[in-house]
Design a protein around this motif. Sequence first.
Motif, PDB file in Angstrom:
ATOM      1  N   VAL A  50       0.529  -0.860   0.492  1.00 49.81           N
ATOM      2  CA  VAL A  50       0.006   0.237   0.193  1.00 49.81           C
ATOM      3  C   VAL A  50       1.214   1.543   0.040  1.00 49.81           C
ATOM      4  O   VAL A  50       0.573   2.367  -0.847  1.00 49.81           O
ATOM      5  N   GLY A  51       1.489   1.801   1.190  1.00 50.48           N
ATOM      6  CA  GLY A  51       2.779   2.332   0.754  1.00 50.48           C
ATOM      7  C   GLY A  51       3.454   3.173  -0.636  1.00 50.48           C
ATOM      8  O   GLY A  51       3.407   3.699  -0.947  1.00 50.48           O
ATOM      9  N   PHE A  52       4.026   1.589  -1.574  1.00 54.37           N
ATOM     10  CA  PHE A  52       4.791   1.658  -2.626  1.00 54.37           C
ATOM     11  C   PHE A  52       3.048   2.052  -3.465  1.00 54.37           C
ATOM     12  O   PHE A  52       3.355   3.344  -3.944  1.00 54.37           O
ATOM     13  N   GLY A  53       2.197   1.760  -3.675  1.00 50.96           N
ATOM     14  CA  GLY A  53       1.030   2.639  -4.250  1.00 50.96           C
ATOM     15  C   GLY A  53       0.772   3.347  -4.692  1.00 50.96           C
ATOM     16  O   GLY A  53       1.140   4.636  -4.974  1.00 50.96           O
ATOM     17  N   MET A 246      12.113  12.201  -1.577  1.00 51.87           N
ATOM     18  CA  MET A 246      12.266  11.211  -0.870  1.00 51.87           C
ATOM     19  C   MET A 246      12.284  11.749   0.620  1.00 51.87           C
ATOM     20  O   MET A 246      11.798  10.078   1.685  1.00 51.87           O
ATOM     21  N   GLY A 247      12.124  12.228   1.626  1.00 46.31           N
ATOM     22  CA  GLY A 247      12.283  12.914   2.938  1.00 46.31           C
ATOM     23  C   GLY A 247      11.036  12.593   3.126  1.00 46.31           C
ATOM     24  O   GLY A 247      10.396  11.621   5.018  1.00 46.31           O
ATOM     25  N   VAL A 248      10.124  13.279   3.021  1.00 45.61           N
ATOM     26  CA  VAL A 248       8.485  13.382   2.790  1.00 45.61           C
ATOM     27  C   VAL A 248       8.494  12.417   2.592  1.00 45.61           C
ATOM     28  O   VAL A 248       7.886  11.246   4.086  1.00 45.61           O
ATOM     29  N   THR A 249       8.879  10.580   2.032  1.00 46.87           N
ATOM     30  CA  THR A 249       7.968   9.680   1.415  1.00 46.87           C
ATOM     31  C   THR A 249       8.293   8.644   2.735  1.00 46.87           C
ATOM     32  O   THR A 249       7.170   8.378   3.269  1.00 46.87           O
ATOM     33  N   CYS A 250       9.920   8.268   3.275  1.00 47.61           N
ATOM     34  CA  CYS A 250      10.092   7.776   4.333  1.00 47.61           C
ATOM     35  C   CYS A 250       9.467   8.086   5.670  1.00 47.61           C
ATOM     36  O   CYS A 250       8.683   7.257   6.425  1.00 47.61           O
ATOM     37  N   LEU A 251       9.338   9.432   6.082  1.00 47.73           N
ATOM     38  CA  LEU A 251       8.625   9.669   7.403  1.00 47.73           C
ATOM     39  C   LEU A 251       7.365   9.894   7.553  1.00 47.73           C
ATOM     40  O   LEU A 251       6.926   9.459   8.302  1.00 47.73           O
ATOM     41  N   ALA A 252       6.461   9.717   6.259  1.00 44.95           N
ATOM     42  CA  ALA A 252       4.909   9.436   6.067  1.00 44.95           C
ATOM     43  C   ALA A 252       4.727   7.696   6.351  1.00 44.95           C
ATOM     44  O   ALA A 252       3.804   7.433   6.694  1.00 44.95           O
ATOM     45  N   ALA A 253       5.592   7.099   5.201  1.00 47.12           N
ATOM     46  CA  ALA A 253       5.133   5.640   5.405  1.00 47.12           C
ATOM     47  C   ALA A 253       5.321   5.089   6.254  1.00 47.12           C
ATOM     48  O   ALA A 253       4.785   3.728   6.694  1.00 47.12           O
ATOM     49  N   VAL A 254       7.011   5.242   6.409  1.00 51.82           N
ATOM     50  CA  VAL A 254       7.257   3.885   8.247  1.00 51.82           C
ATOM     51  C   VAL A 254       6.713   4.222   9.100  1.00 51.82           C
ATOM     52  O   VAL A 254       6.270   2.825   9.459  1.00 51.82           O
ATOM     53  N   PRO A 255       6.268   4.729   9.548  1.00 60.40           N
ATOM     54  CA  PRO A 255       4.397   4.983  10.595  1.00 60.40           C
ATOM     55  C   PRO A 255       4.180   3.969  10.374  1.00 60.40           C
ATOM     56  O   PRO A 255       3.143   3.691  11.889  1.00 60.40           O
ATOM     57  N   LEU A 256       3.887   3.766   9.557  1.00 55.68           N
ATOM     58  CA  LEU A 256       2.160   2.800   9.197  1.00 55.68           C
ATOM     59  C   LEU A 256       2.170   1.839   7.899  1.00 55.68           C
ATOM     60  O   LEU A 256       1.135   1.237   7.717  1.00 55.68           O
ATOM     61  N   GLY A 257       3.420   1.273   8.544  1.00 53.74           N
ATOM     62  CA  GLY A 257       3.659  -0.146   8.038  1.00 53.74           C
ATOM     63  C   GLY A 257       4.546  -0.270   6.711  1.00 53.74           C
ATOM     64  O   GLY A 257       4.915  -1.531   6.200  1.00 53.74           O
ATOM     65  N   GLY A 258       4.899   1.134   6.504  1.00 52.68           N
ATOM     66  CA  GLY A 258       5.630   0.765   5.208  1.00 52.68           C
ATOM     67  C   GLY A 258       7.190   0.639   5.030  1.00 52.68           C
ATOM     68  O   GLY A 258       7.430   0.583   6.606  1.00 52.68           O
ATOM     69  N   ILE A 259       8.489   0.360   4.174  1.00 50.20           N
ATOM     70  CA  ILE A 259       9.843   1.106   4.420  1.00 50.20           C
ATOM     71  C   ILE A 259       9.707   1.697   4.194  1.00 50.20           C
ATOM     72  O   ILE A 259       9.739   2.577   3.030  1.00 50.20           O
ATOM     73  N   PRO A 260      11.495   1.973   4.379  1.00 49.74           N
ATOM     74  CA  PRO A 260      12.295   3.047   3.822  1.00 49.74           C
ATOM     75  C   PRO A 260      12.108   3.092   2.130  1.00 49.74           C
ATOM     76  O   PRO A 260      12.343   2.035   1.159  1.00 49.74           O
ATOM     77  N   MET A 261      11.626   4.535   1.731  1.00 54.78           N
ATOM     78  CA  MET A 261      11.571   4.536   0.101  1.00 54.78           C
ATOM     79  C   MET A 261      12.467   5.715  -0.569  1.00 54.78           C
ATOM     80  O   MET A 261      12.950   6.743   0.294  1.00 54.78           O
ATOM     81  N   CYS A 262      13.208   4.819  -2.038  1.00 56.82           N
ATOM     82  CA  CYS A 262      13.602   6.354  -2.432  1.00 56.82           C
ATOM     83  C   CYS A 262      13.070   6.209  -3.977  1.00 56.82           C
ATOM     84  O   CYS A 262      12.060   5.845  -4.149  1.00 56.82           O
ATOM     85  N   HIS A 263      13.411   7.122  -4.750  1.00 55.62           N
ATOM     86  CA  HIS A 263      13.782   7.405  -5.708  1.00 55.62           C
ATOM     87  C   HIS A 263      14.553   6.368  -6.371  1.00 55.62           C
ATOM     88  O   HIS A 263      15.773   6.329  -5.327  1.00 55.62           O
ATOM     89  N   GLY A 264      15.528   6.555  -7.478  1.00 60.31           N
ATOM     90  CA  GLY A 264      15.923   6.407  -8.524  1.00 60.31           C
ATOM     91  C   GLY A 264      16.312   5.872  -9.689  1.00 60.31           C
ATOM     92  O   GLY A 264      15.500   5.977 -10.568  1.00 60.31           O
ATOM     93  N   SER A 265      17.327   6.048 -10.727  1.00 58.84           N
ATOM     94  CA  SER A 265      17.300   6.198 -12.044  1.00 58.84           C
ATOM     95  C   SER A 265      17.438   4.821 -12.400  1.00 58.84           C
ATOM     96  O   SER A 265      16.628   4.948 -13.564  1.00 58.84           O
ATOM     97  N   ILE A 287      -2.273   1.396  -8.695  1.00 60.63           N
ATOM     98  CA  ILE A 287      -3.624   1.027  -8.558  1.00 60.63           C
ATOM     99  C   ILE A 287      -3.089  -0.765  -8.654  1.00 60.63           C
ATOM    100  O   ILE A 287      -3.734  -1.625  -8.058  1.00 60.63           O
ATOM    101  N   GLY A 288      -1.906  -1.259  -8.984  1.00 58.42           N
ATOM    102  CA  GLY A 288      -1.520  -2.287  -9.291  1.00 58.42           C
ATOM    103  C   GLY A 288      -0.601  -2.798  -7.203  1.00 58.42           C
ATOM    104  O   GLY A 288      -1.880  -3.886  -7.693  1.00 58.42           O
ATOM    105  N   TYR A 289      -0.606  -1.771  -7.321  1.00 63.03           N
ATOM    106  CA  TYR A 289       0.696  -2.477  -6.001  1.00 63.03           C
ATOM    107  C   TYR A 289      -0.880  -2.812  -4.854  1.00 63.03           C
ATOM    108  O   TYR A 289      -0.800  -3.289  -3.940  1.00 63.03           O
ATOM    109  N   VAL A 290      -1.795  -1.583  -4.666  1.00 60.93           N
ATOM    110  CA  VAL A 290      -2.184  -0.990  -3.496  1.00 60.93           C
ATOM    111  C   VAL A 290      -3.886  -2.578  -4.353  1.00 60.93           C
ATOM    112  O   VAL A 290      -3.879  -3.290  -2.815  1.00 60.93           O
ATOM    113  N   ALA A 291      -4.003  -2.764  -5.118  1.00 58.06           N
ATOM    114  CA  ALA A 291      -5.043  -4.214  -5.634  1.00 58.06           C
ATOM    115  C   ALA A 291      -4.125  -5.840  -5.583  1.00 58.06           C
ATOM    116  O   ALA A 291      -4.672  -6.980  -4.797  1.00 58.06           O
TER     117      ALA A 291
END
Length: 366
Positions: A50-53, A246-265, A287-291
């Motif tokens: 869900v975090g990735f989605g 990326m900072g916003v993503t990690c700080l928002a996602a990790v507390p809700l069960g997500g994992i550290p995420m970043c962008h990437g080339s 949408i695919g990840y959430v499904a």
Amino acid sequence: MAYSFPTTDRSDLEFSLGELTGALGDSITVLPLLVALAATTSVSLPHVLVGFGVFQIVWGLYYGMPLSVEPMKALVGLAIVGSLSYPELAAAGLLAGGVLLTVGQFGLVGRVQRVVGEPVIRGVQFAVALLLLESAVDLSLGSPTVAGAGLAVVGLLALAGYRQSSVLVVLGLGGAAAVAAAGAPTPTVPELAVFPAGTPSLTAAALEGTVAQLGMTVGNAAIATALLCGDLYDRDISADDLSTSMGVTCLAAVPLGGIPMCHGSGGLAGKYAFGARTGGANVLLGIGYVALAMVATGALLAAFPTALLGVLLAVVALELGRAAFEPVDDLRALALVVGVGVVGLAVNVGVAFVLGAVAFWLVSQS
């Protein structure tokens, strides 16, 4: 000095076949790592998906382009091989998110990259690749016949020109075997909770992993991705903007069960190579990840053949190792990459990173 996000044309969204295939291009290394992480730690795979989605959609709409959202590979790789527990991974993700948000807001990303040195960052990539390969061998030894069949599938598809897609095919075969063994899951909405898989634990291992990850993130996820945005999509997005998101993503996602995420080339290049040209690819993939999160049950995960999981990790490890050496064209840089990688495998990635940074400084002074 505060940095603001760039203004983007959010109306430039398409939902064509190219956007769909491009979305799949970004999931080639993401899904195997997530499945492996869920199989080896206490992480909740539905919450992670869900975090990735959510953040695929958020940044696709915000930047108006198919920006990648990937796992922080050093931290996730260390968790997969047992060097970090999930609570340590969560703590490292929060710490990395705070640092990325801060350096992005103050425009410090370029300075950090110059201090650390690219060969050291590449060496960390190589170390993680070696650790993943070691884990892949251990998993494959449990059922050599199944592992051999998986490798044969990868090899045949690679010879046919579908090397990148082979990972998704093996993942699909493993999923089909899991469904056959555990039965078709009933779709379930993941429960909203704070730290559903464990409370963060900031330890020495978490600190070491964070330092090593930040080196990779600054080099690949911020600077290299910013350059690629211009090269592939003619977009002027700064490395500091990407660091902030990326900072916003990690700080928002990790507390809700997500994992550290970043962008990437790599993910951005994968999306482009498979046809993605707009943020529509991110919306489709999100949408695919959430499904997928609604059917990713513990029973299904437990039934996934571990030998095929080893094959998936081996392919990811080889890709990560290839990426580490691809831009290296100097003997001293090559020695640093190999040295950091070997020390990371033999001791740990944090020690390898520090020793590599010292060696880079000494070499640069000579």
